[in-house]
Design a protein around this motif. Structure first.
Motif, short mmCIF file in Angstrom:
data_model
loop_
_atom_site.label_atom_id
_atom_site.label_comp_id
_atom_site.label_asym_id
_atom_site.label_seq_id
_atom_site.Cartn_x
_atom_site.Cartn_y
_atom_site.Cartn_z
N SER A 149 -79.83 -91.41 84.17
CA SER A 149 -80.39 -90.07 84.07
C SER A 149 -80.95 -89.86 82.68
CB SER A 149 -79.32 -89.01 84.35
OG SER A 149 -78.35 -89.00 83.32
N ALA A 150 -81.80 -88.84 82.54
CA ALA A 150 -82.33 -88.49 81.23
C ALA A 150 -81.23 -88.04 80.29
CB ALA A 150 -83.39 -87.40 81.37
N GLU A 151 -80.18 -87.42 80.84
CA GLU A 151 -79.07 -86.96 80.01
C GLU A 151 -78.32 -88.13 79.37
OE1 GLU A 151 -80.37 -83.89 82.66
OE2 GLU A 151 -79.69 -85.94 83.11
N VAL A 152 -78.13 -89.18 80.13
CA VAL A 152 -77.47 -90.37 79.58
C VAL A 152 -78.33 -91.00 78.49
CG1 VAL A 152 -76.68 -92.71 80.09
CG2 VAL A 152 -76.09 -90.83 81.62
N ALA A 153 -79.63 -91.11 78.76
CA ALA A 153 -80.55 -91.67 77.76
C ALA A 153 -80.57 -90.83 76.50
CB ALA A 153 -81.96 -91.77 78.35
N GLN A 154 -80.57 -89.50 76.64
CA GLN A 154 -80.59 -88.62 75.49
C GLN A 154 -79.32 -88.76 74.67
OE1 GLN A 154 -83.24 -86.59 74.36
NE2 GLN A 154 -81.88 -86.72 72.58
N LYS A 155 -78.19 -88.95 75.34
CA LYS A 155 -76.94 -89.10 74.59
C LYS A 155 -76.99 -90.36 73.72
CE LYS A 155 -71.93 -88.85 74.89
NZ LYS A 155 -70.73 -88.65 75.76
N LEU A 156 -77.61 -91.42 74.24
CA LEU A 156 -77.76 -92.62 73.42
C LEU A 156 -78.64 -92.35 72.21
CD1 LEU A 156 -77.23 -95.63 73.00
CD2 LEU A 156 -79.24 -96.10 74.42
N MET A 157 -79.74 -91.65 72.41
CA MET A 157 -80.65 -91.33 71.31
C MET A 157 -79.97 -90.39 70.31
SD MET A 157 -83.15 -93.21 71.81
CE MET A 157 -84.01 -92.61 70.35
N ASP A 158 -79.12 -89.51 70.78
CA ASP A 158 -78.38 -88.62 69.88
C ASP A 158 -77.48 -89.42 68.96
OD1 ASP A 158 -79.57 -86.43 71.03
OD2 ASP A 158 -77.83 -85.89 72.27
N ARG A 159 -76.88 -90.49 69.49
CA ARG A 159 -76.02 -91.33 68.65
C ARG A 159 -76.85 -92.10 67.63
NH1 ARG A 159 -72.54 -88.49 68.16
NH2 ARG A 159 -71.51 -90.10 66.94
N ILE A 160 -78.04 -92.55 68.02
CA ILE A 160 -78.94 -93.22 67.07
C ILE A 160 -79.30 -92.26 65.94
CG2 ILE A 160 -81.25 -94.19 66.75
CD1 ILE A 160 -79.56 -96.17 68.19
N GLU A 161 -79.62 -91.03 66.30
CA GLU A 161 -79.98 -90.04 65.30
C GLU A 161 -78.80 -89.73 64.39
OE1 GLU A 161 -82.07 -87.68 62.90
OE2 GLU A 161 -82.88 -88.97 64.48
N TRP A 162 -77.59 -89.68 64.97
CA TRP A 162 -76.39 -89.49 64.14
C TRP A 162 -76.30 -90.60 63.10
CZ3 TRP A 162 -72.18 -92.20 62.60
CH2 TRP A 162 -71.11 -91.50 62.05
N TRP A 163 -76.57 -91.83 63.49
CA TRP A 163 -76.50 -92.95 62.56
C TRP A 163 -77.57 -92.87 61.48
CZ3 TRP A 163 -73.05 -96.57 61.39
CH2 TRP A 163 -71.97 -96.74 62.26
N ARG A 164 -78.74 -92.37 61.83
CA ARG A 164 -79.78 -92.18 60.80
C ARG A 164 -79.29 -91.23 59.72
NH1 ARG A 164 -84.92 -93.98 62.47
NH2 ARG A 164 -85.19 -94.21 64.72
N ARG A 165 -78.71 -90.10 60.16
CA ARG A 165 -78.21 -89.12 59.19
C ARG A 165 -77.03 -89.67 58.40
NH1 ARG A 165 -78.46 -85.81 63.83
NH2 ARG A 165 -76.17 -85.73 63.85
N TYR A 166 -76.15 -90.36 59.07
CA TYR A 166 -74.93 -90.89 58.45
C TYR A 166 -75.26 -91.92 57.37
CZ TYR A 166 -70.37 -93.34 58.23
OH TYR A 166 -69.20 -93.92 57.82
N THR A 167 -76.15 -92.85 57.70
CA THR A 167 -76.50 -93.87 56.72
C THR A 167 -77.28 -93.27 55.55
OG1 THR A 167 -78.44 -94.43 58.08
CG2 THR A 167 -76.48 -95.79 58.34
N GLU A 168 -78.16 -92.31 55.84
CA GLU A 168 -78.92 -91.66 54.76
C GLU A 168 -77.99 -90.91 53.82
OE1 GLU A 168 -82.58 -88.44 54.13
OE2 GLU A 168 -81.93 -89.01 56.14
N HIS A 169 -77.02 -90.19 54.40
CA HIS A 169 -76.07 -89.42 53.60
C HIS A 169 -75.25 -90.32 52.67
CE1 HIS A 169 -73.16 -86.31 52.54
NE2 HIS A 169 -72.18 -87.14 52.88
#
Length: 513
Positions: A328-348
């Motif tokens: 589902s799109a919801e499952v795909a979005q949850k994966l992308m949300d985790r990628i985005e979390w990692w972008r913020r985490y590594t930048e911080h």
């Protein structure tokens, strides 16, 4: 084909402008591939890349038919392609959500395989029969290890041949952490998840008593029920080290008869949750062992089991291959949300997602995280992506799923086992000797040279895929069969060595104050 008719390089996709050396190639060696012949312009180490045509500065370098970086200078046909002329670029892959969504193609029930496992009272199935000591804080680690040593080395398990051992789950945190942070939540999830893992017949929680990470809130929050096979204690309440060890030894002795009475029975693969891992990767990982494991993962899923991919930083740049398979799109979005979390985490933290490959990965021929990720995601096979879990969450869906974890293997596996995984398959090209009690760990070698060099540690060899005398399908079936016999009780080589007491590493996030 005979070995003398096989090209010295592997071209993984017709669009690729690089190939991978099957073995070390000396300078001036003729390389025939795709109807063209080029001469190696330098010595090319095994597993490393060689240019098959001219690549202009700034032009994309393609492997697996995907971009793995850009040329930093003109690369001539026959050049060695690596750190000196290939650079990472930001991933701009196009993400299609659930474009290939479909139902998981399960086999008819009558055709599905089974294994011999321990059915627990909650319906989960264990592949091993340990007793675990869960420490709430580092301050109780030494006491926990002393208790485990009494049983594992001091004869405390004599007469209890059906108990695999006592595992002290010790770690370096549990206090001086903010109770509102993700790190605190992850620690609680991991400790409660290990307490629920079906490879444990019994659990004893031990704390110091004054730590931030109190035991009672964990028990209450995660619905754990104290009883004969789940007990709690603190060192301060019991009056110190010796008294705690004496009481704990008595509690575990009381657990042993019931734990020892557990019997393996024939169960469906719905009781199997397999953690898919790779570490010490090389240029062959995405060519041999990882796709072979992916084939085995597909078989696990088709027979009703669960295959769990993880290591979010090591799918970065290849996540688009997963989002299109999401149910589902919801499952795909949850994966992308985790990628985005990692972008913020590594930048911080002043880092970047391209903090990989490691030194050993680079020696083995991997140049960028995009290249590594494309090979790593092959472990996930081709089945629909049913769910995405945060670190240490209980895995409550069968099929192919993903768990958000770091790329560091002990931390990643700790999250997967906390989620309920009861077998681990670990591919490696450089060599790995880890174990992960209470889950048995099957080691799969990507290349024959390392398999033979570290034969005491490697359970399966996929290196013959590289030289063309084996296939991904055949190797995948061997891995699948090995998983079933290990789940049914056969020891892995890391178990024979006793590995697994030091690889319990919960993900520690946030300030320690």
């Amino acid at each position: 084909m005979t070995t003398d008719t096989i090209s010295p390089v592997i071209r993984l996709n017709p669009a690729d402008n690089v190939g991978v050396a099957r073995t070390a190639i000396t300078s001036a060696t003729a390389i025939a591939e795709g109807g063209e012949t080029v001469a190696a312009r330098a010595d090319i180490p095994s597993g490393h890349k060689v240019a098959l045509r001219t690549i202009a500065p700034g032009e994309a370098v393609l492997k697996y038919g995907q971009i793995i970086g850009t040329a930093t200078e003109t690369i001539a046909p026959g050049d060695h392609v690596h750190l000196h002329n290939l650079a990472m670029q930001e991933s701009h892959a196009t993400h299609h959500f659930a474009e290939d969504a479909r139902e998981t193609p399960l086999l008819p029930e009558g055709e599905r395989r089974t294994f011999e496992g321990y059915v627990r009272s909650d319906g989960q199935v264990g592949t091993r029969n340990f007793i675990g000591i869960v420490t709430s804080v580092n301050c109780s680690a030494t006491v926990a290890r002393a208790i485990a040593d009494h049983f594992n080395r001091g004869g405390g398990l004599d007469g209890y041949d059906n108990v695999d051992g006592v595992v002290a789950l010790t770690h370096g945190t549990g206090c001086a952490i903010n109770m509102k942070t993700e790190g605190y939540l992850y620690l609680q999830r991991v400790l409660s998840g290990y307490a629920r893992n079906p490879n444990f017949a019994g659990i004893l929680f031990i704390g110091l008593g004054c730590e931030t990470n109190q035991i009672d809130p964990i028990v209450q929050k995660f619905g754990l029920t104290e009883g004969p096979l789940l007990r709690t204690m603190t060192i301060q309440n019991l009056g110190g080290t010796r008294k705690t060890i004496d009481v704990a030894n008595g509690i575990i002795r009381d657990m042993l008869p019931e734990a020892n009475s557990a019997k393996r029975t024939t169960v469906p693969l719905t009781g199997l949750k397999v953690a898919l891992q790779c570490g010490g990767s090389d240029g062959y990982s995405g060519i041999s062992a990882n796709p072979a494991l992916g084939y085995a993962a597909d078989l696990i899923v088709q027979h009703g089991g669960t295959a769990v991919l993880s290591e979010t930083p090591e799918i970065y740049g290849a996540e688009h291959l997963l989002t299109r398979r999401a149910v589902s799109a919801e499952v795909a979005q949850k994966l992308m949300d985790r990628i985005e979390w990692w972008r913020r985490y590594t930048e911080h933290n002043g880092a970047e997602l391209n903090n990989n490959p490691s030194h050993g990965n680079k020696l083995g021929g991997l140049t960028t995280i995009l290249e590594k990720s494309l090979g790593a995601v092959a472990k996930g096979g081709s089945m629909p992506l049913e769910a995405v879990y945060e670190y240490g969450e209980i895995i409550d869906r069968t099929g192919f799923v993903f768990m958000d974890t770091p790329g560091y293997d002990p931390v990643a596996v700790t999250g997967q086992v906390a989620g309920g995984c009861n077998v681990i398959v670990f591919t490696t090209g450089r060599g790995s000797v880890s174990g992960f009690k209470p889950a048995p760990c099957i080691k799969v070698a990507t290349n024959t040279e390392m398999y033979e060099h570290m034969s005491d540690d490697m359970d399966i060899n996929c290196g013959d895929i590289v030289n063309g005398t084996d296939s991904i399908e055949a190797a995948g079936r061997r891995i699948f069969e090995k998983i079933l016999v290990v789940a049914s009780g056969e020891h892995t080589l890391s178990e024979d060595f006793g590995f697994g007491d030091n690889e319990f590493v919960p993900w520690q996030i946030g300030a320690v104050t």
